[in-house]
Write an enzyme that holds these catalytic residues in place. Structure first.
Site, PDB file in Angstrom:
ATOM      1  N   THR A  15      50.408  -0.386  20.353  1.00 21.13           N
ATOM      2  CA  THR A  15      49.115  -0.808  19.786  1.00 21.13           C
ATOM      3  C   THR A  15      49.331  -1.696  18.552  1.00 21.13           C
ATOM      4  O   THR A  15      48.534  -2.603  18.300  1.00 21.13           O
ATOM      5  CB  THR A  15      48.225   0.395  19.414  1.00 21.13           C
ATOM      6  N   LEU A  96      68.687   2.240  13.206  1.00 22.42           N
ATOM      7  CA  LEU A  96      69.522   1.045  13.032  1.00 22.42           C
ATOM      8  C   LEU A  96      70.488   1.300  11.872  1.00 22.42           C
ATOM      9  O   LEU A  96      70.087   1.832  10.840  1.00 22.42           O
ATOM     10  CB  LEU A  96      68.641  -0.168  12.736  1.00 22.42           C
ATOM     11  N   HIS A 112      54.904   2.280   8.535  1.00 21.21           N
ATOM     12  CA  HIS A 112      55.030   3.736   8.504  1.00 21.21           C
ATOM     13  C   HIS A 112      53.640   4.330   8.246  1.00 21.21           C
ATOM     14  O   HIS A 112      52.929   3.870   7.346  1.00 21.21           O
ATOM     15  CB  HIS A 112      56.007   4.169   7.395  1.00 21.21           C
ATOM     16  N   ALA A 182      44.144   1.350   9.035  1.00 17.25           N
ATOM     17  CA  ALA A 182      45.237   0.822   8.199  1.00 17.25           C
ATOM     18  C   ALA A 182      46.292   0.046   8.997  1.00 17.25           C
ATOM     19  O   ALA A 182      46.477  -1.146   8.783  1.00 17.25           O
ATOM     20  CB  ALA A 182      45.889   1.957   7.429  1.00 17.25           C
ATOM     21  N   GLU A 183      46.951   0.691   9.941  1.00 18.58           N
ATOM     22  CA  GLU A 183      48.114   0.061  10.571  1.00 18.58           C
ATOM     23  C   GLU A 183      47.795  -1.279  11.229  1.00 18.58           C
ATOM     24  O   GLU A 183      48.509  -2.269  11.036  1.00 18.58           O
ATOM     25  CB  GLU A 183      48.721   1.001  11.617  1.00 18.58           C
TER      26      GLU A 183
HETATM   27  C1  GRF Z   1      52.706   4.002  14.788  1.00 18.02           C
HETATM   28  O1  GRF Z   1      52.057   5.129  14.309  1.00 18.02           O
HETATM   29  C2  GRF Z   1      53.630   3.484  13.732  1.00 18.02           C
HETATM   30  O2  GRF Z   1      53.189   3.695  12.433  1.00 18.02           O
HETATM   31  C3  GRF Z   1      54.858   4.311  13.967  1.00 18.02           C
HETATM   32  O3  GRF Z   1      54.917   4.447  15.375  1.00 18.02           O
HETATM   33  C4  GRF Z   1      53.626   4.326  15.940  1.00 18.02           C
HETATM   34  C5  GRF Z   1      53.665   3.261  16.990  1.00 18.02           C
HETATM   35  O4  GRF Z   1      52.531   3.183  17.780  1.00 18.02           O
HETATM   36  N1  GRF Z   1      55.993   3.724  13.331  1.00 18.02           N
HETATM   37  P1  GRF Z   1      52.331   1.961  18.781  1.00 18.02           P
HETATM   38  O5  GRF Z   1      53.471   1.958  19.777  1.00 18.02           O
HETATM   39  O6  GRF Z   1      52.272   0.699  17.979  1.00 18.02           O
HETATM   40  O7  GRF Z   1      51.010   2.221  19.485  1.00 18.02           O
END
Ligand code: GRF
Length: 204
Positions: A15, A96, A112, A182-183
């Protein structure tokens, strides 16, 4: 202006990758261009998202590699083949090494799902981050985009965004809210910021 070539490393649903693809379409991400998606897991849905957007893909799996060195060498080959200048970790679940992060110093960013330095570091991934936030009882959490160095979630912070924890939240509900609020906003913004800097450094 010559755009910064971006490789996105994924392992799951993608996502966050989708948010980057959409941002590129909408012009939020305009100084960079996604030229490659590498999945650490065969069959990850993120690969389908990349294919649907016409972005070249590769699979580099730690499990199918004889060693960490061989695994990272396969990633480097793909990155070099695509002339990638910025690596975005978007839910990439493999570790990594310091050799790798040193090689790409200030060229790797990660998202994160907490406000670093809370609920981060070794063992804090996926739903565990949100479970820990709920267990602690914080009323505000969020997401952080940071540069990647040898310390897990320890590199310089680029952007952060706070998200409210609501009474009765389950880890899944909180995870969803952090992603939506947020993300998916933060990662494209940070990718644009860093891409613009790299592009400017090329003198274009
Ligand atoms: C997200 O929650 C991100 O913060 C974490 O892994 C998840 C990935 O989700 N590092 P997606 O594959 O982008 O849907």
């Amino acid at each position: 202006m010559l755009k910064t070539k971006i490789a996105v490393l994924v392992s799951g649903g993608g996502t966050n990758l989708q948010a980057l693809i959409d941002a590129q379409k909408d012009g939020v991400l305009r100084s960079g261009e996604i030229v490659l998606v590498i999945s650490g897991v065969e069959g990850a849905y993120a690969l389908t998202r990349a294919e649907n957007a016409g972005i070249p893909t590769a699979v580099c799996s730690r499990r199918d590699s004889v060693s960490q060195e061989a695994f990272e060498a396969s990633i480097c080959r793909e990155l070099e083949g695509a002339c990638a200048e910025l690596i975005v970790l978007a839910g990439f679940m493999s570790i990594l090494s310091e050799d790798f992060t040193r090689k790409y110093e200030n060229r790797i960013i990660n998202i994160h799902p907490s406000l670093i330095p809370s609920f981060c570091g070794k063992g804090f991934y996926g739903l565990r981050v949100h479970e820990a936030a709920l267990d602690y009882g914080v009323k505000v959490t969020g997401a952080t985009v940071h540069f990647v160095n040898e310390i897990p979630d320890g590199g310089e912070i680029i952007l952060q965004k706070a998200v409210e924890v609501l009474p009765g939240d389950t880890p899944e509900e909180l995870q969803r809210r952090v992603m939506e609020q947020a993300e998916w906003v933060l990662l494209p913004k940070a990718a644009e910021l860093v891409s613009a800097k790299i592009a400017a450094g090329k003198g274009e």
